[in-house]
Design an enzyme around this catalytic site. Structure first.
Site, PDB file in Angstrom:
ATOM      1  N   HIS A 139     -61.730 -59.222  99.775  1.00 30.45           N
ATOM      2  CA  HIS A 139     -61.809 -60.658  99.490  1.00 30.45           C
ATOM      3  C   HIS A 139     -61.955 -61.498 100.750  1.00 30.45           C
ATOM      4  CE1 HIS A 139     -59.847 -59.640  95.464  1.00 30.45           C
ATOM      5  NE2 HIS A 139     -61.074 -60.070  95.206  1.00 30.45           N
ATOM      6  N   ILE A 174     -62.151 -66.793 103.172  1.00 25.79           N
ATOM      7  CA  ILE A 174     -61.211 -66.042 102.346  1.00 25.79           C
ATOM      8  C   ILE A 174     -61.380 -66.451 100.892  1.00 25.79           C
ATOM      9  CG2 ILE A 174     -58.763 -65.472 101.984  1.00 25.79           C
ATOM     10  CD1 ILE A 174     -58.308 -66.723 104.847  1.00 25.79           C
ATOM     11  N   CYS A 175     -61.504 -65.481 100.022  1.00 31.97           N
ATOM     12  CA  CYS A 175     -61.640 -65.770  98.602  1.00 31.97           C
ATOM     13  C   CYS A 175     -60.247 -65.719  97.975  1.00 31.97           C
ATOM     14  CB  CYS A 175     -62.575 -64.739  97.967  1.00 31.97           C
ATOM     15  SG  CYS A 175     -62.811 -64.985  96.217  1.00 31.97           S
ATOM     16  N   LEU A 176     -59.596 -66.877  97.957  1.00 30.20           N
ATOM     17  CA  LEU A 176     -58.223 -66.940  97.449  1.00 30.20           C
ATOM     18  C   LEU A 176     -58.093 -68.256  96.681  1.00 30.20           C
ATOM     19  CD1 LEU A 176     -55.346 -65.672  97.487  1.00 30.20           C
ATOM     20  CD2 LEU A 176     -54.909 -66.957  99.574  1.00 30.20           C
ATOM     21  N   ASP A 226     -66.057 -63.357  93.125  1.00 31.57           N
ATOM     22  CA  ASP A 226     -64.989 -63.339  92.120  1.00 31.57           C
ATOM     23  C   ASP A 226     -63.981 -64.407  92.502  1.00 31.57           C
ATOM     24  OD1 ASP A 226     -63.015 -62.874  90.359  1.00 31.57           O
ATOM     25  OD2 ASP A 226     -62.366 -60.965  91.241  1.00 31.57           O
TER      26      ASP A 226
END
Lengths: 158, 311
Positions: free
Chosen positions: A88, A95-97, A155
């Site tokens: 991620h 950052i994919c958060l 995602d």
């Protein structure tokens, strides 16, 4: 103290960041170090991988930039230098958060973001880039912020 | 209504608009002139007075700010701008308690306004309260410090004298030694008469423990009194989770969490209709003033007035 508040921050933001910094200094989240600087609006935070995880004994750096109307808006948080290999985390440090974007709440703090990021690292079972890394990073050239590009993440639900 | 009266109204409005234009261009004298003419034509319009007060404020002419705001308030008691500027002018004149009164009225009037405006007024209230406290606290602190030194000296003097008295009753040569070692652990006496020394040592240690005890009590009393002046950490349970500051106007949500009203309204408008901590759905009309916490903050501030500094 408030007289030294930076131009780019609202009074509420500067006040809150002073408090957060003070709290951090007294009670820093485990595994993190705030690099001391005069810049209240940009924090550089050292991250140390937790023991018994894939990132043990590894050191990374987060750059945290606060918007003028913080905490009504999330800070922009990215890894600088060599971002950890993680499904991620893109190679450009983004950052994919979800809490950094659509799931932000003003009751969250730099401390709680750091803890989320570390737990994301700690729970990882493989050291790899996101599947769409190359496409995403290519699209991000021209210095786009992850806040503008969040809908490109492969995602969004982490 | 006569036609003459109506035209005076219209003329005054035109003058006010001119004044606003001058003010925007930072031509303060010209703006003051325009507003003054408007006032001459229609003295019963509060805005003309508050606009002129704003010009005086820009020049730090606090006497005139005060005068114009007072007139505006005679016309319109609910003028937020007049209350606010009057409060600031009084603060500049070091009339703290009167300034606080006006600023608190301004706060009441600003309820429901933008969070920035509420924030500005609150911080002025905090400034005024801190200044008011400091005015009383600083001399009081000095007085306590002086009294503390005086008491400590008196206690030491009394101890010294008792030792001298003891010394003159016993061997004169031990006096010097006793006196020198007044607060030391070891009492060093040069004498060959052991019996005398034993007796003297016992008396000395009795005097010493009495002195130490009194000194401790004195320290406790003054330390306790000094707490009122010493900034410490504000308890977290009296602070909003978003502002991280003491509550000013606390509201409780159906989740049972308390927040600062202005910042929570901001959140509901800009971030989303949910409780920031529990993420349960939340609408502005569901908020209830948390009077108990409000009282608790008030009580805390009464005991720890230094906390107004960041209020």
């Amino acid at each position: 103290m408030s007289s030294s508040s930076p131009k780019g921050l609202s009074r509420i933001a500067a006040n809150r960041l002073h408090k957060e910094l003070k709290e951090w200094q007294m009670n820093p989240p485990a595994g993190f170090k705030h690099k001391v600087s005069d810049n209240l609006q940009r924090w550089i935070v050292e991250v140390n991988g937790a023991p018994n995880t894939l990132y043990e004994n590894e050191t990374y750096y987060l750059q945290v930039d606060f918007p003028e109307n913080y905490p009504m808006e999330a800070p922009q948080v990215i890894f600088t230098h060599n971002p950890p290999l993680h499904p991620h985390i893109y190679s450009n440090g983004h950052i994919c958060l979800d809490i950094l974007y659509d799931s932000w709440s003003p009751a969250m703090t730099v401390s709680s973001i750091c803890i989320s990021i570390l737990s994301m690292l700690s729970s990882s079972t493989e050291k790899a880039r996101p599947v769409d890394n190359d496409r995403y990073v290519r699209n991000c050239r021209n210095g786009k912020s992850p806040k503008e590009t969040r809908w490109w993440f492969h995602d969004d639900k982490v | 209504m006569s036609t003459g009266f109506v035209s005076a109204n219209k003329q005054a409005e035109i003058l006010k608009d001119q004044g606003n234009l001058y003010f925007k261009k930072n031509r303060i004298s010209a703006a003051i002139e325009a507003y003054t003419e408007a006032i001459t034509l229609c003295p019963k319009v509060a805005t003309y007075w508050t606009n002129r007060a704003l010009c005086h404020k820009k020049r730090n002419d606090w006497e005139r700010v005060e005068a114009d705001c007072r007139t505006a308030l005679e016309i319109d008691k609910s003028s937020l701008k007049a209350r606010y500027m009057l409060g600031i002018a009084l603060l500049e004149k070091n009339e703290f308690s009167e300034a606080i009164k006006q600023l608190e009225k301004a706060l009441d009037l600003s309820r429901g306004g933008t969070s920035d405006m509420v924030e500005v007024i609150w911080s002025e209230v905090g400034k005024a309260k801190y200044a008011e406290w400091e005015k009383v606290a600083l001399p009081q602190q000095q007085k306590q410090k002086a009294l503390r030194e005086f008491c400590e000296n008196a206690l030491r003097e009394d101890y010294k004298n008792s030792l001298f008295r003891l010394g003159s009753n016993n061997k004169a040569q031990s006096c010097g030694a006793l006196y020198e070692n007044i607060e030391d652990e070891m009492i060093d006496i040069n004498s060959s008469d052991f019996l005398e020394i034993d007796k003297t040592t016992f008396e000395v240690s009795k005097l010493k423990s009495s002195f130490v005890e009194k000194k401790q009590t004195l320290d406790d009393v003054f330390d306790k009194a000094a707490e009122y002046y010493k900034p410490t950490e504000v308890p977290e349970f009296l602070c909003c989770k978003i502002t991280m500051d003491l509550y000013r106007d606390p509201v409780i949500t159906p989740s049972g969490i308390t927040y600062e009203r202005a910042i929570l309204l901001d959140h509901l408008e800009k971030v989303g209709k949910f409780d920031p901590l529990t993420r349960a759905p939340l609408q502005a009309h569901e908020l209830i003033t948390n009077l108990a916490i409000k009282e608790a903050v008030k009580a805390y501030l009464a005991e720890h007035a230094w906390a107004y500094k960041t209020y």
